[in-house]
Design an enzyme around this catalytic site. Structure first.
Site, mmCIF file in Angstrom:
data_model
loop_
_atom_site.group_PDB
_atom_site.id
_atom_site.type_symbol
_atom_site.label_atom_id
_atom_site.label_comp_id
_atom_site.label_asym_id
_atom_site.label_seq_id
_atom_site.Cartn_x
_atom_site.Cartn_y
_atom_site.Cartn_z
ATOM 1 N N GLU A 67 2.104 -8.246 8.736
ATOM 2 C CA GLU A 67 2.088 -6.812 8.985
ATOM 3 C C GLU A 67 2.972 -6.038 8.007
ATOM 4 O OE1 GLU A 67 0.828 -3.336 10.738
ATOM 5 O OE2 GLU A 67 0.079 -5.377 10.957
ATOM 6 N N PRO B 6 0.802 -1.224 0.000
ATOM 7 C CA PRO B 6 0.000 0.000 0.000
ATOM 8 C C PRO B 6 0.835 1.273 0.000
ATOM 9 C CG PRO B 6 -0.808 -1.546 1.665
ATOM 10 C CD PRO B 6 0.514 -2.061 1.177
ATOM 11 N N ASP C 156 -5.713 1.842 -26.071
ATOM 12 C CA ASP C 156 -6.352 1.623 -24.778
ATOM 13 C C ASP C 156 -6.529 2.927 -24.015
ATOM 14 O OD1 ASP C 156 -6.626 -1.092 -24.970
ATOM 15 O OD2 ASP C 156 -4.717 -1.536 -23.999
ATOM 16 N N ARG D 283 0.224 -8.104 -21.654
ATOM 17 C CA ARG D 283 -0.580 -7.795 -22.836
ATOM 18 C C ARG D 283 0.080 -6.753 -23.734
ATOM 19 N NH1 ARG D 283 -3.837 -3.479 -22.815
ATOM 20 N NH2 ARG D 283 -5.517 -4.595 -23.877
#
Length: 245
Positions: free
Chosen positions: A118, A91, A171, A156
């Protein structure tokens, strides 16, 4: 491209890497995958990979030894000076983007580190990891799902993987704008019709329609993307029309 994944739950990747575009990439020789349980590298007699954090606190922390040794093993056959990118999913990392996917797609070897508990011993971040990536401002149980997202978005983009070489170029986000709307047959579905321009056969008008609708969709859904987008005079005029309407 060689892709290695370090995970405590390798079976999570079995379906993902053996279906759809990722499987096609492997079959075409564009990418190879290896998923390694880094618990196998633990020198602890109980094969543990975590321990209590110094200074106390909630949760357990992944210890450095298994990860250091696993990465060293995966790297030992690489030519001198050709180090892989070692990507930590967490994160605290850089928010993932299409431009990052395009950057990673130029590499020959990627190693993904999927953690649990953690967190990681800080020495892993400082001396093993080259990139820290977050796929969004939320917390998952582990790094596996994030690694799957990044692997899919990178593979991709490799040459020859998609049937149409223009697909990744067009895209959303690749051009800096969201992609324009798409329509297919029938031209009239239950009274819902396709825009006349797309049926006209006039390629110049069609391209202009797509450019305009791409800009409109970005303005309506992701106006933040326009803050750094280099608008042409024509695009600025369209934008001013919508803002003043």
């Amino acid at each position: 491209m060689k892709i290695d994944v370090l995970s405590l739950f390798p079976s999570m990747f079995e379906g993902v890497l053996n279906e759809s575009i990722l499987k096609k990439a492997k079959d075409k020789g564009a990418a190879s995958y290896s998923v390694v349980n880094f618990r196998d590298y633990s020198s602890n007699k109980h094969k543990s990979v975590d321990d209590y954090p110094y200074g106390g606190g909630a949760g357990m922390v992944l210890t450095p030894q298994p990860i250091f040794d696993a990465v060293a093993e995966l790297n030992k056959n690489n030519p001198e000076g050709n180090k892989p990118r070692v990507i930590l999913l967490c994160p605290q990392g850089e928010r993932y983007s299409q431009s990052k996917a395009e950057e990673l797609a130029k590499e020959d070897h990627l190693i993904f580190l999927c953690g649990h508990y953690e967190g990681y011993d800080e020495r892993v971040r400082e001396h093993v990891v080259t990139d820290e990536i977050s796929i969004g401002d939320y917390v998952l149980t582990g790094g596996e799902l994030g690694a799957m997202v990044v692997i899919d978005s990178v593979v991709r983009l490799l040459p020859g993987v998609l049937g149409n070489e223009d697909s990744p170029v067009l895209d959303s986000f690749s051009s800096g704008l969201l992609e324009h709307p798409h329509y297919t047959r029938p031209a009239n579905f239950r009274g819902l019709t396709v825009p006349d321009t797309l049926l006209s056969g006039n390629h110049a008008k069609i391209e202009e329609w797509r450019e305009r609708e791409s800009l409109r969709r970005t303005y309506e859904r992701r106006p933040d993307l326009l803050e750094s987008y280099p608008l042409s005079e024509k695009q600025q005029k369209w934008l001013d029309e919508w803002r003043n309407s």
